[in-house]
Design an enzyme around this catalytic site. Structure first.
Site, PDB file in Angstrom:
ATOM      1  N   ASP A  36     -28.618  86.063  26.059  1.00 54.63           N
ATOM      2  CA  ASP A  36     -29.763  86.898  26.384  1.00 54.63           C
ATOM      3  C   ASP A  36     -30.026  87.801  25.194  1.00 54.63           C
ATOM      4  O   ASP A  36     -29.468  87.600  24.106  1.00 54.63           O
ATOM      5  CB  ASP A  36     -29.549  87.678  27.685  1.00 54.63           C
ATOM      6  CG  ASP A  36     -28.458  88.746  27.588  1.00 54.63           C
ATOM      7  OD1 ASP A  36     -27.904  88.965  26.483  1.00 54.63           O
ATOM      8  OD2 ASP A  36     -28.164  89.373  28.622  1.00 54.63           O
ATOM      9  N   ARG A  71     -32.445  95.679  37.696  1.00 57.91           N
ATOM     10  CA  ARG A  71     -32.373  96.334  36.383  1.00 57.91           C
ATOM     11  C   ARG A  71     -33.789  96.448  35.799  1.00 57.91           C
ATOM     12  O   ARG A  71     -34.368  95.460  35.357  1.00 57.91           O
ATOM     13  CB  ARG A  71     -31.473  95.554  35.419  1.00 57.91           C
ATOM     14  CG  ARG A  71     -31.424  96.213  34.033  1.00 57.91           C
ATOM     15  CD  ARG A  71     -30.240  95.797  33.194  1.00 57.91           C
ATOM     16  NE  ARG A  71     -30.292  94.424  32.738  1.00 57.91           N
ATOM     17  CZ  ARG A  71     -29.442  93.894  31.845  1.00 57.91           C
ATOM     18  NH1 ARG A  71     -28.463  94.651  31.333  1.00 57.91           N
ATOM     19  NH2 ARG A  71     -29.534  92.639  31.473  1.00 57.91           N
TER      20      ARG A  71
END
Length: 526
Positions: free
Chosen positions: A444, A162
């Site tokens: 996160d 990613r």
């Protein structure tokens, strides 16, 4: 000494090891892609700002009239490569060396290694991450730590990368005097060093694409893919990308996003935490919009259920994988009762996805892989996926995607939780760690965004009222911040970054303007 392409400047240290990543040919690819696509990136970011302005003024998203033919057309994405057909469990985590080894060895089908939300994008992390992935692809990665040796097993998960989203710059690299796209930087370096090697090993360069807000943003990535494959001399269609549907506006363009990437698509993922944050961000000024405590907004909430089922139906209609989102729960040591409850939550989450028809789902911890796998195998058996489950029974209208419930309860405990998580996460991020276990959840940037945006919105909404009748006010938040900071410090110790985090959190939650992403101002501090 690194030789830079004409017009490129790097404002960061380049160690001898970093120089093996920042070779002239790789940097030339970065510069080529940046020059070709930076103006379009800026146009799309400006379009986001204009769209946000219209939403702030009361406009509501809907399915696009201009792309009706795409939604109603009978088309499919290109065939999925063998390495991506079975994705029942995907583990995610940052590009840190130990994490890379443990995740690849975890027993998951795929490992999404992350330059974005679970990673602080300081210069060291970005380039060291490229080193780690280069070594992992070649199976030479090794770590000696605390008397232990970490190496790869014979069988490892399929690697999926990613890169950063379109909104994030790489401030250390300038082309023609301007910062470049962080996503293009991450993507181009990985492609240059690993694409041919991966193809030779029977896999390929596979990606997750974050934070998309429209099919035009997917089109831009597709054009980046085409140019890169041409530049590197690898077959067109070698790149495969799964798009995270983690914004409310992208949920109205899922068919179109798959269509734009149809030669390079590996399906869609229900990125639930960013999705909730996106809903708060897009409707933050709507007097009728107000979500309850973060913990109460689950995948069974009406708007989340509609989104999950529409994504599933859309993917399978186009012969594309549908991957479920992250359960933030993690194993809890030294508390069997709490651990049993957490594991039951993960099991329920994966069982729901599998029974709905999803082809796989995410976990954030190696200790959850077997449990998640068990739930998908119960439904799939030995089949790699269930794309044949078409879900013609699902009919989701625009109103269903916008049915924002629950609105209550909002509690003092919920407000304090948001403040505590915000300070704890921001403080950790500033020290270089973007993936943090807090209160037995893996936090996160996406989950932290929910916490700070909820506080901002509760302060301004007429529905921002605690269950005991008190209005949520700036004075209340300011009084709680030092109290929650003290609790965080009791866990982490006296670290200056947490004091700074408390200041930033107060500014972000009480200022009149709303910061689009918390990582944007934070990035200027590292």
């Amino acid at each position: 000494m690194v030789t830079l392409p004409a017009g490129m400047e790097i404002r960061a240290d380049i160690t001898p090891e970093f120089a093996r990543i920042l070779v002239p040919e790789a940097l030339a690819l970065v510069a080529r892609l940046s020059r070709a696509f930076e103006s379009r990136r800026q146009e799309l970011l400006a379009a986001r700002v204009e769209r946000a302005r219209r939403l702030d003024a009361g406009e509501r998203p809907d399915f696009l009239a201009s792309t009706k033919a795409v939604r109603e057309g009978d088309w499919r994405i290109a065939p999925i490569p063998e390495a991506l057909k079975c994705r029942r469990v995907e583990i995610t985590g940052p590009v840190e060396r130990k994490m890379v080894i443990n995740a690849l060895n975890s027993g998951a089908d795929s490992y999404m290694t992350d330059f974005e939300d679970s990673n602080t994008p300081n210069w060291f992390n970005q380039i060291d991450g490229q080193i780690n992935l280069r070594d992992a692809v070649r199976r030479t990665i090794r770590l000696e730590q605390n008397g232990k040796t970490y190496t790869l097993n014979d069988k490892v998960a399929t690697l999926v990368v990613r890169p950063r989203g379109w909104h994030l710059d790489e401030k250390h690299v300038l082309v023609d005097g301007k910062r470049i796209s962080g996503g293009i930087f991450d993507f181009a370096l990985f492609m240059f060093h690993n694409a041919s090697e991966l193809l030779a090993r029977g896999a390929g360069p596979y990606f997750y694409l974050p934070k998309m807000e429209s099919h035009l943003e997917a089109r831009l990535w597709n054009e980046v893919f085409i140019m890169t494959q041409e530049a590197l001399g690898i077959p067109q269609g070698s790149i495969k990308a799964t798009v995270l549907i983690e914004t409310i506006v992208a949920a109205f363009e899922m068919d179109e996003i798959l269509y734009e990437l149809r030669e390079h698509s590996a399906g869609l993922n229900a990125g639930r935490w960013d999705y909730i944050f996106s809903c708060i961000k897009k409707f933050k000024l709507d007097k009728d919009f107000c979500l309850a405590n973060r913990a109460a907004v689950t995948m069974t909430a009406p708007f989340m259920r509609a989104y999950a089922l529409l994504l599933l139906k859309t993917c399978h209609r186009r012969n594309a994988p549908a991957i479920g989102g992250m359960s933030a729960l993690i194993p809890i040591k030294n508390d069997p009762e709490a651990n049993d409850k957490a594991m039951a939550g993960v099991r329920s989450d994966k069982a729901r996805d599998a029974n709905d028809g999803y082809d796989g789902g995410w976990v954030a911890h190696p200790g959850l892989v077997a449990l998640a796998m068990e739930e998908f195998v119960k439904v799939l058996g030995d089949r790699p996926n269930q794309i044949d489950k078409q879900r013609a029974d699902v009919n989701v209208a625009a109103a269903d995607l916008l049915h924002f419930q629950p609105e209550t309860p909002i509690t003092e405990a919920g407000l304090r939780y948001n403040i505590n998580v915000g300070i704890h996460y921001l403080g950790s991020w500033l020290t270089g760690n973007g993936c943090v276990p807090i209160h037995n959840l893996m936090e996160d940037a996406a989950t932290a965004e929910i916490s700070r945006s909820q506080v901002w919105q509760w302060l301004r909404s007429p529905k921002g009222v605690l269950d005991d009748g008190r209005e949520v006010t700036a004075d209340m938040v300011r009084a709680m911040i030092p109290e929650e900071l003290a609790k965080v410090k009791a866990l982490v110790g006296e670290v200056a970054s947490y004091d700074r985090a408390a200041v930033i959190f107060e500014q972000m939650s009480t200022s009149e303007s709303f910061a689009e992403f918390l990582t944007l101002p934070l990035y200027e501090e590292i």
